[in-house]
Write a protein that holds these residues in place. Structure first.
Motif, PDB file in Angstrom:
ATOM      1  N   GLN A  28       0.943  -7.460   6.289  1.00  0.00           N
ATOM      2  CA  GLN A  28       0.003  -8.510   6.687  1.00  0.00           C
ATOM      3  C   GLN A  28      -1.197  -7.953   7.443  1.00  0.00           C
ATOM      4  OE1 GLN A  28       2.306 -11.340   8.906  1.00  0.00           O
ATOM      5  NE2 GLN A  28       3.116 -12.364   7.072  1.00  0.00           N
ATOM      6  N   ARG A  29      -1.024  -6.814   8.088  1.00  0.00           N
ATOM      7  CA  ARG A  29      -2.112  -6.217   8.866  1.00  0.00           C
ATOM      8  C   ARG A  29      -2.978  -5.284   8.032  1.00  0.00           C
ATOM      9  NH1 ARG A  29       1.958  -3.730  13.112  1.00  0.00           N
ATOM     10  NH2 ARG A  29       2.907  -3.325  11.069  1.00  0.00           N
ATOM     11  N   LYS A  30      -2.649  -5.143   6.741  1.00  0.00           N
ATOM     12  CA  LYS A  30      -3.369  -4.219   5.866  1.00  0.00           C
ATOM     13  C   LYS A  30      -3.983  -4.960   4.691  1.00  0.00           C
ATOM     14  CE  LYS A  30      -2.069  -0.411   8.045  1.00  0.00           C
ATOM     15  NZ  LYS A  30      -3.042   0.538   8.654  1.00  0.00           N
ATOM     16  N   GLN A  31      -4.911  -4.293   4.035  1.00  0.00           N
ATOM     17  CA  GLN A  31      -5.441  -4.731   2.752  1.00  0.00           C
ATOM     18  C   GLN A  31      -5.396  -3.544   1.805  1.00  0.00           C
ATOM     19  OE1 GLN A  31      -9.669  -5.768   2.976  1.00  0.00           O
ATOM     20  NE2 GLN A  31      -9.781  -4.819   5.002  1.00  0.00           N
ATOM     21  N   ALA A  32      -5.133  -3.823   0.538  1.00  0.00           N
ATOM     22  CA  ALA A  32      -4.892  -2.756  -0.428  1.00  0.00           C
ATOM     23  C   ALA A  32      -5.914  -2.801  -1.552  1.00  0.00           C
ATOM     24  CB  ALA A  32      -3.484  -2.875  -1.007  1.00  0.00           C
ATOM     25  N   LEU A  33      -6.260  -1.606  -2.014  1.00  0.00           N
ATOM     26  CA  LEU A  33      -7.172  -1.469  -3.149  1.00  0.00           C
ATOM     27  C   LEU A  33      -6.422  -0.703  -4.237  1.00  0.00           C
ATOM     28  CD1 LEU A  33     -10.100  -2.150  -3.955  1.00  0.00           C
ATOM     29  CD2 LEU A  33     -10.729   0.158  -3.224  1.00  0.00           C
ATOM     30  N   LEU A  34      -6.247  -1.335  -5.389  1.00  0.00           N
ATOM     31  CA  LEU A  34      -5.522  -0.732  -6.509  1.00  0.00           C
ATOM     32  C   LEU A  34      -6.510   0.050  -7.367  1.00  0.00           C
ATOM     33  CD1 LEU A  34      -2.772  -0.527  -7.958  1.00  0.00           C
ATOM     34  CD2 LEU A  34      -3.432  -2.538  -9.290  1.00  0.00           C
ATOM     35  N   LEU A  35      -6.216   1.367  -7.524  1.00  0.00           N
ATOM     36  CA  LEU A  35      -7.094   2.259  -8.279  1.00  0.00           C
ATOM     37  C   LEU A  35      -6.404   2.679  -9.570  1.00  0.00           C
ATOM     38  CD1 LEU A  35      -8.261   4.589  -5.359  1.00  0.00           C
ATOM     39  CD2 LEU A  35      -9.340   2.489  -6.176  1.00  0.00           C
ATOM     40  N   GLN A  36      -7.181   2.776 -10.609  1.00  0.00           N
ATOM     41  CA  GLN A  36      -6.684   3.266 -11.896  1.00  0.00           C
ATOM     42  C   GLN A  36      -7.612   4.380 -12.363  1.00  0.00           C
ATOM     43  OE1 GLN A  36      -5.314   0.354 -14.756  1.00  0.00           O
ATOM     44  NE2 GLN A  36      -6.210   1.535 -16.454  1.00  0.00           N
ATOM     45  N   VAL A  37      -7.063   5.580 -12.323  1.00  0.00           N
ATOM     46  CA  VAL A  37      -7.819   6.782 -12.660  1.00  0.00           C
ATOM     47  C   VAL A  37      -9.090   6.846 -11.799  1.00  0.00           C
ATOM     48  CG1 VAL A  37      -8.637   8.242 -14.549  1.00  0.00           C
ATOM     49  CG2 VAL A  37      -7.002   6.418 -15.035  1.00  0.00           C
ATOM     50  N   GLY A  38      -8.930   6.556 -10.519  1.00  0.00           N
ATOM     51  CA  GLY A  38     -10.035   6.641  -9.569  1.00  0.00           C
ATOM     52  C   GLY A  38     -10.958   5.453  -9.549  1.00  0.00           C
ATOM     53  N   ARG A  39     -10.732   4.477 -10.421  1.00  0.00           N
ATOM     54  CA  ARG A  39     -11.598   3.297 -10.478  1.00  0.00           C
ATOM     55  C   ARG A  39     -10.844   2.097  -9.931  1.00  0.00           C
ATOM     56  NH1 ARG A  39     -12.310  -0.736 -14.239  1.00  0.00           N
ATOM     57  NH2 ARG A  39     -10.776   0.295 -15.603  1.00  0.00           N
ATOM     58  N   ALA A  40     -11.495   1.359  -9.020  1.00  0.00           N
ATOM     59  CA  ALA A  40     -10.852   0.192  -8.405  1.00  0.00           C
ATOM     60  C   ALA A  40     -10.720  -0.919  -9.428  1.00  0.00           C
ATOM     61  CB  ALA A  40     -11.675  -0.286  -7.210  1.00  0.00           C
ATOM     62  N   VAL A  41      -9.507  -1.485  -9.522  1.00  0.00           N
ATOM     63  CA  VAL A  41      -9.269  -2.567 -10.475  1.00  0.00           C
ATOM     64  C   VAL A  41      -8.905  -3.882  -9.792  1.00  0.00           C
ATOM     65  CG1 VAL A  41      -8.633  -1.030 -12.354  1.00  0.00           C
ATOM     66  CG2 VAL A  41      -6.870  -1.811 -10.760  1.00  0.00           C
ATOM     67  N   GLU A  42      -8.382  -3.797  -8.572  1.00  0.00           N
ATOM     68  CA  GLU A  42      -8.000  -5.041  -7.903  1.00  0.00           C
ATOM     69  C   GLU A  42      -7.818  -4.778  -6.412  1.00  0.00           C
ATOM     70  OE1 GLU A  42      -5.009  -8.872  -8.584  1.00  0.00           O
ATOM     71  OE2 GLU A  42      -4.783  -7.042  -9.791  1.00  0.00           O
ATOM     72  N   ALA A  43      -8.094  -5.834  -5.594  1.00  0.00           N
ATOM     73  CA  ALA A  43      -7.905  -5.755  -4.136  1.00  0.00           C
ATOM     74  C   ALA A  43      -6.930  -6.839  -3.722  1.00  0.00           C
ATOM     75  CB  ALA A  43      -9.234  -5.935  -3.415  1.00  0.00           C
ATOM     76  N   TYR A  44      -6.096  -6.517  -2.747  1.00  0.00           N
ATOM     77  CA  TYR A  44      -5.080  -7.444  -2.247  1.00  0.00           C
ATOM     78  C   TYR A  44      -5.260  -7.649  -0.736  1.00  0.00           C
ATOM     79  CZ  TYR A  44      -2.642  -6.437  -6.659  1.00  0.00           C
ATOM     80  OH  TYR A  44      -2.318  -6.269  -7.987  1.00  0.00           O
ATOM     81  N   ASN A  45      -5.049  -8.915  -0.326  1.00  0.00           N
ATOM     82  CA  ASN A  45      -5.005  -9.281   1.093  1.00  0.00           C
ATOM     83  C   ASN A  45      -6.320  -8.969   1.822  1.00  0.00           C
ATOM     84  OD1 ASN A  45      -3.367 -10.587   3.016  1.00  0.00           O
ATOM     85  ND2 ASN A  45      -2.918  -8.650   4.051  1.00  0.00           N
ATOM     86  N   GLU A  46      -7.442  -9.262   1.158  1.00  0.00           N
ATOM     87  CA  GLU A  46      -8.730  -9.095   1.808  1.00  0.00           C
ATOM     88  C   GLU A  46      -8.877 -10.126   2.931  1.00  0.00           C
ATOM     89  OE1 GLU A  46     -12.119  -8.139  -1.102  1.00  0.00           O
ATOM     90  OE2 GLU A  46     -10.690  -9.288  -2.313  1.00  0.00           O
ATOM     91  N   PRO A  47      -9.795  -9.912   3.898  1.00  0.00           N
ATOM     92  CA  PRO A  47     -10.023 -10.913   4.946  1.00  0.00           C
ATOM     93  C   PRO A  47     -10.371 -12.271   4.344  1.00  0.00           C
ATOM     94  CG  PRO A  47     -11.091  -8.859   5.537  1.00  0.00           C
ATOM     95  CD  PRO A  47     -10.576  -8.679   4.138  1.00  0.00           C
ATOM     96  N   GLY A  48      -9.695 -13.286   4.816  1.00  0.00           N
ATOM     97  CA  GLY A  48      -9.884 -14.628   4.270  1.00  0.00           C
ATOM     98  C   GLY A  48      -8.860 -15.012   3.231  1.00  0.00           C
TER      99      GLY A  48
END
Length: 298
Positions: A28-48
């Motif tokens: 809950q205190r973190k946000q995650a960025l999912l990378l595929q071969v170095g390229r961001a494809v999705e973000a989780y738990n952003e502020p808001g």
């Protein structure tokens, strides 16, 4: 052990490793960025948003970068800045910031360490620019709020596009070196004394104006009161004379008798004996003679 058994164990181990690497947990205190071969494809738990929990990723193809979701702090100590009169100040500041766009943050900065380094440089520049337009007296004595708002806005503009939100900037200390502090404080004292004298002079002028207006109002009120009293007195005298005239016309003898009684009454002092009696009072002579013999109660 037979080759088939060894291959089975290896397959099970590979399946376990793949399964273990197929899931990740977003705190809950973190946000995650999912990378595929170095390229961001999705973000989780952003502020808001509220997307904490267990997530899936493709093993060996996708990986995850975690960033802090909470408000972060940055100390900016010992900034040597110059005021508008070129006098030096030593400033300590504190910046409160947050990663509000993990994709932009990853693309422009990459790590929180790099973000802190750039924030430090931008904050240093924003503070120097803000202080350069003000005198030391203004910085020290009471314009901190306006100054910090200006620094925050400048810093936010300079750092924009990097996935960072500047929440607040606070100047914790703004000191003058010892060799100039006494001179600056003496100048501040002189300025405050001048302001006090000006305020005192303005107060005296206003007081004189108020007293003058009050005196004029008093004069007008007294004049109106005298005029009204004279008018009322005149009306009373006129009414009295009218009553006397009417009484005289109705019964001349009674009118003279009444006037004699009034004269008798005026010749007495309450609680004393009669000293002198009026002469030629007509019908009142007997009354006065009797009163002179017996006297009034003492």
């Amino acid at each position: 052990m037979r080759p088939i058994g060894i291959l089975g164990i290896v397959a099970v181990v590979i399946v376990v490793i793949v399964a273990f690497n197929s899931f990740f947990i977003v705190d809950q205190r973190k946000q995650a960025l999912l990378l595929q071969v170095g390229r961001a494809v999705e973000a989780y738990n952003e502020p808001g948003s509220d997307e904490a929990g267990l997530k899936f990723k493709i093993p060996l193809v996708q990986n995850v970068v975690m960033y802090d979701r909470r408000n972060l702090g940055l100390d900016v100590p010992n900034i040597e800045a110059y005021a508008s009169n070129q006098e030096q100040l030593i400033v300590d500041a504190f910046v409160r910031w947050q990663i509000d766009d993990p994709l932009a943050f990853y693309q422009r900065l990459g790590t929180e360490r790099e973000a802190r380094s750039q924030l430090l440089n931008f904050t240093d520049a924003a503070i120097r620019n803000a202080l350069a337009s003000r005198l030391p007296e203004d910085i020290i004595s009471g314009q901190r709020s306006e100054l910090m708002d200006e620094i925050r806005d400048n810093l936010a503009n300079n750092i924009s596009g990097r996935g960072i939100e500047i929440i607040d900037v606070r100047i914790r200390r703004a000191d003058l070196p010892d060799d100039v502090s006494e001179r600056v404080f003496s100048r501040m004292e002189a300025t405050r004394n001048q302001e006090a004298e000006q305020i005192r002079a303005e107060g005296d002028e206003r007081a004189r104006g108020i007293r003058a207006r009050a005196e004029r109002q008093r004069t007008v009120i007294l004049a109106d009161a005298r005029q009204q009293s004279e008018q009322i007195r005149g009306e009373g005298d006129a009414k009295r004379n009218e009553i006397y005239a009417n009484a005289y016309e109705r019964d001349e003898e009674f009118f003279r008798f009444q006037r004699a009684l009034i004269a008798c009454e005026e010749s007495f002092t309450e609680g004393t004996r009669v000293v002198v009696g009026p002469n030629k009072l007509g019908l009142c002579n007997d009354f006065i003679t009797q009163a002179a013999r017996s006297g009034t109660p003492g």
